[in-house]
Design an enzyme around this catalytic site. Structure first.
Site, PDB file in Angstrom:
ATOM      1  N   ILE A 224     -39.398  14.561 -24.762  1.00 32.09           N
ATOM      2  CA  ILE A 224     -40.111  13.278 -24.782  1.00 32.09           C
ATOM      3  C   ILE A 224     -41.552  13.463 -25.274  1.00 32.09           C
ATOM      4  O   ILE A 224     -42.094  12.610 -25.980  1.00 32.09           O
ATOM      5  CB  ILE A 224     -40.070  12.653 -23.365  1.00 32.09           C
ATOM      6  N   ASP A 266     -51.391  26.056 -19.209  1.00 35.70           N
ATOM      7  CA  ASP A 266     -50.497  25.723 -18.107  1.00 35.70           C
ATOM      8  C   ASP A 266     -51.207  24.624 -17.307  1.00 35.70           C
ATOM      9  O   ASP A 266     -52.324  24.847 -16.822  1.00 35.70           O
ATOM     10  CB  ASP A 266     -50.267  26.978 -17.247  1.00 35.70           C
ATOM     11  N   LEU A 301     -29.827  20.956  -3.287  1.00 38.41           N
ATOM     12  CA  LEU A 301     -29.818  20.187  -2.043  1.00 38.41           C
ATOM     13  C   LEU A 301     -30.909  20.750  -1.141  1.00 38.41           C
ATOM     14  O   LEU A 301     -31.164  21.966  -1.159  1.00 38.41           O
ATOM     15  CB  LEU A 301     -28.459  20.317  -1.348  1.00 38.41           C
ATOM     16  N   ALA A 303     -30.948  21.482   1.862  1.00 36.54           N
ATOM     17  CA  ALA A 303     -30.451  22.548   2.748  1.00 36.54           C
ATOM     18  C   ALA A 303     -30.459  23.907   2.056  1.00 36.54           C
ATOM     19  O   ALA A 303     -30.488  24.953   2.719  1.00 36.54           O
ATOM     20  CB  ALA A 303     -29.039  22.204   3.222  1.00 36.54           C
ATOM     21  N   TYR A 356     -38.030  16.864  -6.796  1.00 37.06           N
ATOM     22  CA  TYR A 356     -38.352  16.033  -7.967  1.00 37.06           C
ATOM     23  C   TYR A 356     -38.674  14.600  -7.532  1.00 37.06           C
ATOM     24  O   TYR A 356     -39.652  13.999  -7.986  1.00 37.06           O
ATOM     25  CB  TYR A 356     -37.138  16.060  -8.912  1.00 37.06           C
ATOM     26  N   THR A 391     -32.268  14.119 -23.724  1.00 46.48           N
ATOM     27  CA  THR A 391     -33.140  15.261 -24.064  1.00 46.48           C
ATOM     28  C   THR A 391     -32.453  16.550 -23.620  1.00 46.48           C
ATOM     29  O   THR A 391     -31.384  16.513 -22.996  1.00 46.48           O
ATOM     30  CB  THR A 391     -34.495  15.205 -23.316  1.00 46.48           C
TER      31      THR A 391
HETATM   32  P1  NAD Z   1     -38.385  18.810 -21.258  1.00 45.79           P
HETATM   33  O1  NAD Z   1     -37.991  19.846 -20.269  1.00 45.79           O
HETATM   34  O2  NAD Z   1     -37.552  18.664 -22.487  1.00 45.79           O
HETATM   35  O3  NAD Z   1     -39.912  19.041 -21.719  1.00 45.79           O
HETATM   36  C1  NAD Z   1     -40.930  19.290 -20.781  1.00 45.79           C
HETATM   37  C2  NAD Z   1     -42.079  20.024 -21.461  1.00 45.79           C
HETATM   38  O4  NAD Z   1     -43.085  20.275 -20.465  1.00 45.79           O
HETATM   39  C3  NAD Z   1     -41.662  21.379 -22.031  1.00 45.79           C
HETATM   40  O5  NAD Z   1     -42.156  21.530 -23.350  1.00 45.79           O
HETATM   41  C4  NAD Z   1     -42.316  22.376 -21.082  1.00 45.79           C
HETATM   42  O6  NAD Z   1     -42.659  23.624 -21.701  1.00 45.79           O
HETATM   43  C5  NAD Z   1     -43.546  21.614 -20.641  1.00 45.79           C
HETATM   44  N1  NAD Z   1     -44.090  22.151 -19.402  1.00 45.79           N
HETATM   45  C6  NAD Z   1     -43.407  22.494 -18.283  1.00 45.79           C
HETATM   46  N2  NAD Z   1     -44.245  23.030 -17.375  1.00 45.79           N
HETATM   47  C7  NAD Z   1     -45.481  23.022 -17.924  1.00 45.79           C
HETATM   48  C8  NAD Z   1     -46.751  23.454 -17.490  1.00 45.79           C
HETATM   49  N3  NAD Z   1     -46.916  24.025 -16.283  1.00 45.79           N
HETATM   50  N4  NAD Z   1     -47.812  23.305 -18.297  1.00 45.79           N
HETATM   51  C9  NAD Z   1     -47.676  22.741 -19.524  1.00 45.79           C
HETATM   52  N5  NAD Z   1     -46.482  22.315 -20.001  1.00 45.79           N
HETATM   53  C10 NAD Z   1     -45.394  22.464 -19.212  1.00 45.79           C
HETATM   54  O7  NAD Z   1     -38.471  17.433 -20.455  1.00 45.79           O
HETATM   55  P2  NAD Z   1     -38.317  15.915 -20.972  1.00 45.79           P
HETATM   56  O8  NAD Z   1     -36.915  15.478 -20.746  1.00 45.79           O
HETATM   57  O9  NAD Z   1     -38.908  15.761 -22.312  1.00 45.79           O
HETATM   58  O10 NAD Z   1     -39.210  15.181 -19.879  1.00 45.79           O
HETATM   59  C11 NAD Z   1     -40.571  14.881 -20.072  1.00 45.79           C
HETATM   60  C12 NAD Z   1     -41.091  14.143 -18.847  1.00 45.79           C
HETATM   61  O11 NAD Z   1     -40.302  12.977 -18.607  1.00 45.79           O
HETATM   62  C13 NAD Z   1     -41.014  14.969 -17.558  1.00 45.79           C
HETATM   63  O12 NAD Z   1     -42.142  14.688 -16.744  1.00 45.79           O
HETATM   64  C14 NAD Z   1     -39.756  14.446 -16.887  1.00 45.79           C
HETATM   65  O13 NAD Z   1     -39.772  14.630 -15.498  1.00 45.79           O
HETATM   66  C15 NAD Z   1     -39.802  12.982 -17.273  1.00 45.79           C
HETATM   67  N6  NAD Z   1     -38.479  12.323 -17.225  1.00 45.79           N
HETATM   68  C16 NAD Z   1     -37.475  12.701 -18.057  1.00 45.79           C
HETATM   69  C17 NAD Z   1     -36.239  12.032 -17.974  1.00 45.79           C
HETATM   70  C18 NAD Z   1     -35.076  12.354 -18.888  1.00 45.79           C
HETATM   71  O14 NAD Z   1     -34.036  11.706 -18.764  1.00 45.79           O
HETATM   72  N7  NAD Z   1     -35.195  13.298 -19.810  1.00 45.79           N
HETATM   73  C19 NAD Z   1     -36.049  11.030 -17.028  1.00 45.79           C
HETATM   74  C20 NAD Z   1     -37.093  10.706 -16.175  1.00 45.79           C
HETATM   75  C21 NAD Z   1     -38.307  11.347 -16.294  1.00 45.79           C
END
Ligand code: NAD
Length: 450
Positions: A224, A266, A301, A303, A356, A391
């Site tokens: 995303i 990070d 989970l 647990a 989460y 994704t």
């Molecule tokens: P993804 O795993 O494809 O991408 C996440 C990116 O964040 C990766 O490039 C990763 O390297 C980076 N990242 C992780 N930890 C990091 C850190 N400590 N510092 C810097 N970068 C870091 O995930 P996505 O599906 O693209 O999701 C993006 C956001 O959308 C997330 O917050 C996720 O929780 C949220 N989201 C996604 C979905 C879905 O259906 N894909 C649904 C709800 C929410």
């Protein structure tokens, strides 16, 4: 990332077969392409009697967007959208005629058409009849969205704090809901307050409202985050792409694609906010938008939850956002627009996702509390809560659960990263200044949660 079922039931022989067997046929959603018409046909503006002045003002604005605007239902039109203005309705019976007029044209709503209500939020001062009427619109809209077919969606602009129906932010929200940019936003009512920038002539080029602005996107190496960086760049922003060093290759690819810069960082680092601000200011002279998109899953989970899995999710998804925001507020960044990625798991909860769900509900909580802090300096803080998005993150979900996640929504399909990105860009845009402390779901009206 494709949803092959949706492709199959919409092409050739398999389309005919699916229709004969009565299988669900998720529509191919119309998505935004620069230069395309705003709606797929004429727009009908309806209202109850008392709301007619507001409906007139809205219709006038729509005419200014070169739309074919009508005020009376006719049998010949194939409607691109219907806007139902109920801002001044005071009793439940006030809305009946207008709602039934809407019902009479729904069969002629074009595929990928739009229904948008414009109403007022109930307040603590409302008497029972007024409160019932205003709340009633929510139930009407959410139910109607579940009845619409063929990629059509229903959403609502809910005016708060005395905002005018034709205020900058109300019209910007209406435009977003009418457009193909909101393809995967369905059944949502977004509260919109008075636009603090009233009287501002707006950006020189309305197609690129973020021109001259600098936006930071965390987690920009894949998924995303890549789409968010691209859409913000399309809207005119210079984009700083942030991700961990291990994702350096993808990060460089995104930064090159959007003509921005890469910052290997990070987000859990103690000084992450300060480093983001330093990079944005030293390389590009300013910081206007921060998108907290970096996120991780460590599903188990409760647990069976290992402490390091709980801690990692809370650290990346929640504590990092809190720390970065605190450092940016402390630095007094003016006009800062913060958009955080929440999730419908933070609203409805999800089995195996206590960590989460905690982190994403926490994002919603801190967004509401951060909103007034950044508003003092002319900024906003909002969240986007995606549902099922196609994704790599969701590709790792077991096949049956994944298929359920896709189909259990009004639009019967997963969204695309660009759908989330369009919502983020809308909330980051200057015209959305009246939207603050809100959560916009991008979930195809998922059956999970409210
Ligand atoms: P993804 O795993 O494809 O991408 C996440 C990116 O964040 C990766 O490039 C990763 O390297 C980076 N990242 C992780 N930890 C990091 C850190 N400590 N510092 C810097 N970068 C870091 O995930 P996505 O599906 O693209 O999701 C993006 C956001 O959308 C997330 O917050 C996720 O929780 C949220 N989201 C996604 C979905 C879905 O259906 N894909 C649904 C709800 C929410």
């Amino acid at each position: 990332m494709t949803d092959s079922y949706t492709r199959l039931v919409n092409t050739g022989l398999t389309k005919t077969l699916a229709s004969k067997l009565g299988l669900p046929r998720p529509a191919v959603l119309r998505r935004y392409r620069p230069g395309d018409a705003l709606t797929v046909g004429p727009v009908l503006v309806l209202s109850d009697a008392a709301s007619k002045p507001d409906a007139d003002a809205v219709a006038q604005a729509l005419l200014g967007w070169d739309l074919d605007v009508r005020r009376e239902p006719t049998d010949d039109a194939r409607w691109g959208a219907v806007v139902l203005v109920l801002t001044a309705a005071e009793r439940p019976t006030d809305v009946s005629d207008a709602v039934l007029a809407l019902g009479s044209v729904l069969r002629r709503l074009a595929p990928n058409g739009r229904v948008v209500t414009v109403s007022r939020a109930a307040t603590d001062d409302d008497g029972p009849e007024l409160a019932a009427t205003r709340h009633g619109v929510e139930g009407l809209l959410r139910s109607l969205a579940k009845e619409l077919r063929a990629g059509a969606t229903g959403n609502g602009v809910v005016l708060t704090g005395g905002a005018a129906a034709d205020s900058t932010s109300a019209l910007a929200t209406l435009r977003f809901f009418l457009s193909a940019r909101s393809a995967f936003v369905d059944g949502q009512l977004l509260p919109v307050g008075p636009s603090p920038d009233a009287g501002d002539p707006g950006p020189a080029d309305p197609r690129q409202p973020l021109t001259g602005q600098v936006a930071v996107v965390t987690g920009a190496a894949r998924g995303i985050g890549v789409s968010i960086a691209k859409v913000l760049a399309r809207e005119g922003a210079t984009v700083v792409c942030v991700d961990v060093a291990a994702a350096g290759e993808g990060l460089a690819r995104t930064a090159n694609a959007v003509g921005g810069t890469a910052l290997q960082l990070d987000v859990t680092a103690e000084d992450a906010g300060t480093r983001i601000l330093e990079h944005a200011r030293s390389r590009h002279g300013r910081l206007d938008v921060v998108v907290h998109n970096a996120g991780i899953l460590r599903d188990k989970l409760l647990a069976n939850m290992r402490p390091e899995h709980w801690d990692a999710v809370v650290a990346v998804n929640l504590a990092a956002q809190l720390r970065i925001n605190a450092q940016l507020v402390e630095a007094g960044v003016e006009g800062l627009r913060i958009v955080s990625l929440a999730s419908i798991a933070g609203i409805a909860g999800n089995r195996g996702q206590t960590n989460y769900g905690f982190s994403k509900a926490g994002v919603i909580g801190h967004t509401r509390a951060t909103a007034p802090l950044v508003a003092r300096l002319g900024g906003t803080a909002n969240a986007v809560a995606p549902g099922f998005i196609e994704t790599e993150m969701t590709r790792s979900i077991p096949a049956l659960t994944r298929e359920l996640g896709r189909r259990a929504s009004s639009l019967q399909q997963g969204g695309l990263p660009v759908d989330v990105a369009e919502a983020v860009a809308f909330l980051a845009s200057p015209a959305a200044a009246g939207v603050n402390g809100e959560v916009l779901r991008v979930c195809g009206q998922s059956w999970l949660g409210r």
